[in-house]
Scaffold this motif. Structure first.
Motif, PDB file in Angstrom:
ATOM      1  N   SER A 135      -1.250  13.559  -1.971  1.00 43.32           N
ATOM      2  CA  SER A 135      -1.228  13.787  -2.799  1.00 43.32           C
ATOM      3  C   SER A 135      -0.266  15.059  -3.329  1.00 43.32           C
ATOM      4  O   SER A 135       0.484  15.205  -4.319  1.00 43.32           O
ATOM      5  N   ARG A 136      -0.786  16.314  -2.590  1.00 39.95           N
ATOM      6  CA  ARG A 136       0.406  17.083  -3.107  1.00 39.95           C
ATOM      7  C   ARG A 136       2.222  16.648  -2.526  1.00 39.95           C
ATOM      8  O   ARG A 136       2.802  18.149  -3.519  1.00 39.95           O
ATOM      9  N   SER A 179       4.901  11.241   1.298  1.00 39.82           N
ATOM     10  CA  SER A 179       3.459  11.211   0.591  1.00 39.82           C
ATOM     11  C   SER A 179       2.518  10.969   2.337  1.00 39.82           C
ATOM     12  O   SER A 179       1.347  10.926   1.743  1.00 39.82           O
ATOM     13  N   GLU A 196      -2.705   9.069   2.213  1.00 36.90           N
ATOM     14  CA  GLU A 196      -2.052   9.553   1.116  1.00 36.90           C
ATOM     15  C   GLU A 196      -1.947  10.987   0.892  1.00 36.90           C
ATOM     16  O   GLU A 196      -3.101  11.915   0.445  1.00 36.90           O
ATOM     17  N   SER A 233      -3.568   3.672   0.774  1.00 44.68           N
ATOM     18  CA  SER A 233      -4.835   4.595   1.079  1.00 44.68           C
ATOM     19  C   SER A 233      -5.626   3.726   1.745  1.00 44.68           C
ATOM     20  O   SER A 233      -6.297   2.834   0.873  1.00 44.68           O
ATOM     21  N   GLN A 255       5.913   2.957  -5.274  1.00 39.77           N
ATOM     22  CA  GLN A 255       5.450   4.371  -5.567  1.00 39.77           C
ATOM     23  C   GLN A 255       6.175   4.390  -7.022  1.00 39.77           C
ATOM     24  O   GLN A 255       5.554   4.071  -8.058  1.00 39.77           O
TER      25      GLN A 255
END
Length: 162
Positions: free
Chosen positions: A109-110, A118, A107, A99, A141
């Motif tokens: 997030s889903r 993402s 991003e 971000s 990540q």
């Protein structure tokens, strides 16, 4: 958390930062905005924003790897300094990747639930940039998941000290 675990995490993060630096440096040293073929001034400005964020990530990563090296060389191992460094890396490098403050991308997030990458862009970007970010995202990540503890731990310590 034990010294050996914190030291192990610091070594892991140092290796991650080294790879990140090599990847970002390689891209930034070999790529110009003109080579990315922006068709309009708006696209040119957006690409500048993206590249500026990559430079910022590179600088944060270089500063962080130096700090990791200093702490890992110190005798005895300074657990508190290592934890503070991991917390700072979480904020300066990891969160900035997902971000960026300059809104170069965001991003979704889903995407975590769909197994897709993402990072989303506000405008279409060249495939070279997409591939670079996709290539970095998995390790970012992984490190984010490992370092989230320090975020929670720091907030807990701050709340208890009030």
């Amino acid at each position: 958390m034990g010294n050996t675990l914190v030291e192990s995490q610091l070594n892991d993060v140092k290796g991650f930062l080294k790879e990140t630096i090599q990847t970002l440096e390689g891209f930034l040293n070999e790529t110009t905005i003109s080579q990315l073929n922006p068709e309009t001034e708006e696209k040119r400005n957006y690409l500048k924003l993206i590249v500026a964020n990559m430079r910022k990530l590179l600088v944060y990563s270089e500063e962080s790897i130096e700090t990791c090296a200093l702490i890992l060389q110190s005798e005895p191992f300074q657990k508190a300094a290592a934890e503070k460094t991991l917390y700072r890396i979480y904020h300066q490098c990891i969160e900035e990747f997902f971000s960026p403050k300059n809104d170069a991308w965001y991003e979704d997030s889903r995407s975590a639930y769909t197994g897709k990458n993402s990072i989303k862009y506000y405008q279409p970007v060249p495939e070279t940039i997409q591939n670079l970010i996709k290539g970095l995202e998995g390790d970012f990540q992984r490190i984010r998941e490992e370092l989230e503890f320090y975020e929670t731990d720091y907030r807990t310590k701050m709340a208890q000290s009030k």
